[in-house]
Write a protein that holds these residues in place. Structure first.
Motif, PDB file in Angstrom:
ATOM      1  N   PRO A  83       9.212  12.202  -0.105  1.00 26.00           N
ATOM      2  CA  PRO A  83       7.924  11.807  -0.690  1.00 26.00           C
ATOM      3  C   PRO A  83       8.008  11.397  -2.163  1.00 26.00           C
ATOM      4  O   PRO A  83       7.198  10.612  -2.630  1.00 26.00           O
ATOM      5  CB  PRO A  83       7.050  13.043  -0.523  1.00 26.00           C
ATOM      6  N   SER A  84       8.995  11.894  -2.892  1.00 25.85           N
ATOM      7  CA  SER A  84       9.117  11.528  -4.309  1.00 25.85           C
ATOM      8  C   SER A  84       9.455  10.047  -4.492  1.00 25.85           C
ATOM      9  O   SER A  84       9.255   9.493  -5.575  1.00 25.85           O
ATOM     10  CB  SER A  84      10.156  12.403  -5.011  1.00 25.85           C
ATOM     11  N   LEU A  85       9.949   9.382  -3.442  1.00 24.76           N
ATOM     12  CA  LEU A  85      10.218   7.944  -3.529  1.00 24.76           C
ATOM     13  C   LEU A  85       8.937   7.165  -3.832  1.00 24.76           C
ATOM     14  O   LEU A  85       8.982   6.124  -4.487  1.00 24.76           O
ATOM     15  CB  LEU A  85      10.832   7.426  -2.222  1.00 24.76           C
ATOM     16  N   LEU A  86       7.809   7.683  -3.370  1.00 29.76           N
ATOM     17  CA  LEU A  86       6.531   6.987  -3.572  1.00 29.76           C
ATOM     18  C   LEU A  86       6.071   7.030  -5.023  1.00 29.76           C
ATOM     19  O   LEU A  86       5.226   6.237  -5.426  1.00 29.76           O
ATOM     20  CB  LEU A  86       5.456   7.576  -2.649  1.00 29.76           C
ATOM     21  N   ASP A  87       6.634   7.953  -5.815  1.00 29.51           N
ATOM     22  CA  ASP A  87       6.288   8.042  -7.231  1.00 29.51           C
ATOM     23  C   ASP A  87       6.977   6.967  -8.063  1.00 29.51           C
ATOM     24  O   ASP A  87       6.609   6.730  -9.203  1.00 29.51           O
ATOM     25  CB  ASP A  87       6.662   9.422  -7.792  1.00 29.51           C
ATOM     26  N   LYS A  88       7.984   6.318  -7.489  1.00 25.95           N
ATOM     27  CA  LYS A  88       8.772   5.324  -8.216  1.00 25.95           C
ATOM     28  C   LYS A  88       8.147   3.937  -8.222  1.00 25.95           C
ATOM     29  O   LYS A  88       8.566   3.077  -8.996  1.00 25.95           O
ATOM     30  CB  LYS A  88      10.177   5.213  -7.604  1.00 25.95           C
ATOM     31  N   VAL A  89       7.196   3.686  -7.315  1.00 29.53           N
ATOM     32  CA  VAL A  89       6.642   2.338  -7.140  1.00 29.53           C
ATOM     33  C   VAL A  89       5.122   2.384  -7.009  1.00 29.53           C
ATOM     34  O   VAL A  89       4.543   3.442  -6.768  1.00 29.53           O
ATOM     35  CB  VAL A  89       7.257   1.652  -5.896  1.00 29.53           C
ATOM     36  N   LYS A  90       4.507   1.211  -7.159  1.00 30.63           N
ATOM     37  CA  LYS A  90       3.053   1.095  -6.977  1.00 30.63           C
ATOM     38  C   LYS A  90       2.756  -0.200  -6.240  1.00 30.63           C
ATOM     39  O   LYS A  90       3.608  -1.093  -6.172  1.00 30.63           O
ATOM     40  CB  LYS A  90       2.335   1.155  -8.326  1.00 30.63           C
ATOM     41  N   LYS A 113       0.848  -1.195   0.000  1.00 30.77           N
ATOM     42  CA  LYS A 113       0.000   0.000   0.000  1.00 30.77           C
ATOM     43  C   LYS A 113       0.881   1.241   0.000  1.00 30.77           C
ATOM     44  O   LYS A 113       1.957   1.243   0.590  1.00 30.77           O
ATOM     45  CB  LYS A 113      -0.887  -0.012   1.246  1.00 30.77           C
ATOM     46  N   ILE A 114       0.407   2.283  -0.661  1.00 29.82           N
ATOM     47  CA  ILE A 114       1.090   3.578  -0.659  1.00 29.82           C
ATOM     48  C   ILE A 114       0.099   4.643  -0.199  1.00 29.82           C
ATOM     49  O   ILE A 114      -1.029   4.697  -0.690  1.00 29.82           O
ATOM     50  CB  ILE A 114       1.622   3.930  -2.069  1.00 29.82           C
ATOM     51  N   ASP A 115       0.517   5.468   0.752  1.00 37.99           N
ATOM     52  CA  ASP A 115      -0.300   6.580   1.233  1.00 37.99           C
ATOM     53  C   ASP A 115       0.517   7.856   1.020  1.00 37.99           C
ATOM     54  O   ASP A 115       1.308   8.251   1.878  1.00 37.99           O
ATOM     55  CB  ASP A 115      -0.652   6.382   2.707  1.00 37.99           C
ATOM     56  N   LYS A 116       0.339   8.459  -0.163  1.00 35.28           N
ATOM     57  CA  LYS A 116       1.130   9.649  -0.505  1.00 35.28           C
ATOM     58  C   LYS A 116       0.842  10.812   0.437  1.00 35.28           C
ATOM     59  O   LYS A 116       1.746  11.561   0.794  1.00 35.28           O
ATOM     60  CB  LYS A 116       0.890  10.055  -1.961  1.00 35.28           C
ATOM     61  N   GLU A 117      -0.418  10.973   0.835  1.00 38.66           N
ATOM     62  CA  GLU A 117      -0.785  12.079   1.708  1.00 38.66           C
ATOM     63  C   GLU A 117      -0.054  12.005   3.050  1.00 38.66           C
ATOM     64  O   GLU A 117       0.434  13.003   3.561  1.00 38.66           O
ATOM     65  CB  GLU A 117      -2.300  12.085   1.934  1.00 38.66           C
ATOM     66  N   ALA A 118       0.035  10.793   3.602  1.00 42.77           N
ATOM     67  CA  ALA A 118       0.720  10.608   4.885  1.00 42.77           C
ATOM     68  C   ALA A 118       2.212  10.328   4.719  1.00 42.77           C
ATOM     69  O   ALA A 118       2.930  10.204   5.705  1.00 42.77           O
ATOM     70  CB  ALA A 118       0.067   9.461   5.658  1.00 42.77           C
ATOM     71  N   GLN A 119       2.672  10.221   3.459  1.00 47.15           N
ATOM     72  CA  GLN A 119       4.072   9.929   3.143  1.00 47.15           C
ATOM     73  C   GLN A 119       4.531   8.622   3.779  1.00 47.15           C
ATOM     74  O   GLN A 119       5.584   8.539   4.413  1.00 47.15           O
ATOM     75  CB  GLN A 119       4.973  11.088   3.549  1.00 47.15           C
TER      76      GLN A 119
END
Length: 97
Positions: free
Chosen positions: A65-72, A33-39
């Motif tokens: 936070p940009s690390l979350l853009d690399k994966v799903k 799971k990824i929660d971009k809002e909560a980083q």
């Protein structure tokens, strides 16, 4: 007596563990799971050697936070994590090849 047919350690090729820019071993895991809002990112991971942690599923903060853009969710990844204050933080992440 000489070495005979014995190989020297320098003659034996052994693959080096995957290392990131800081020289730490990267751990393997799966993004749950990824929660971009909560980083935050939830990872089902194998052992994390530098933290002396066994495999489990847990939530990590991310240092950037940009690390979350690399994966799903569903991606197999390699990552590094460390203690920062009271939090466990992912400091680097990439999809496994």
């Amino acid at each position: 007596m000489g070495m005979g047919g014995m190989a020297k350690v320098s003659d034996v090729a052994s693959p080096a563990p995957k290392m990131d820019m800081m020289g730490m071993d990267m751990s393997s895991g799966e993004v749950k799971k990824i929660d971009k809002e909560a980083q935050k990112i939830t990872l089902k991971h194998g052992p994390i050697k530098n933290l002396d942690m066994p495999g489990m599923t847990m939530v990590f903060k991310v240092v950037d936070p940009s690390l979350l853009d690399k994966v799903k969710a569903g991606d197999q990844v390699k990552f590094t994590a460390e203690h920062q204050g009271s939090a466990m933080v992912v400091t680097a992440i990439e999809t496994a090849k």
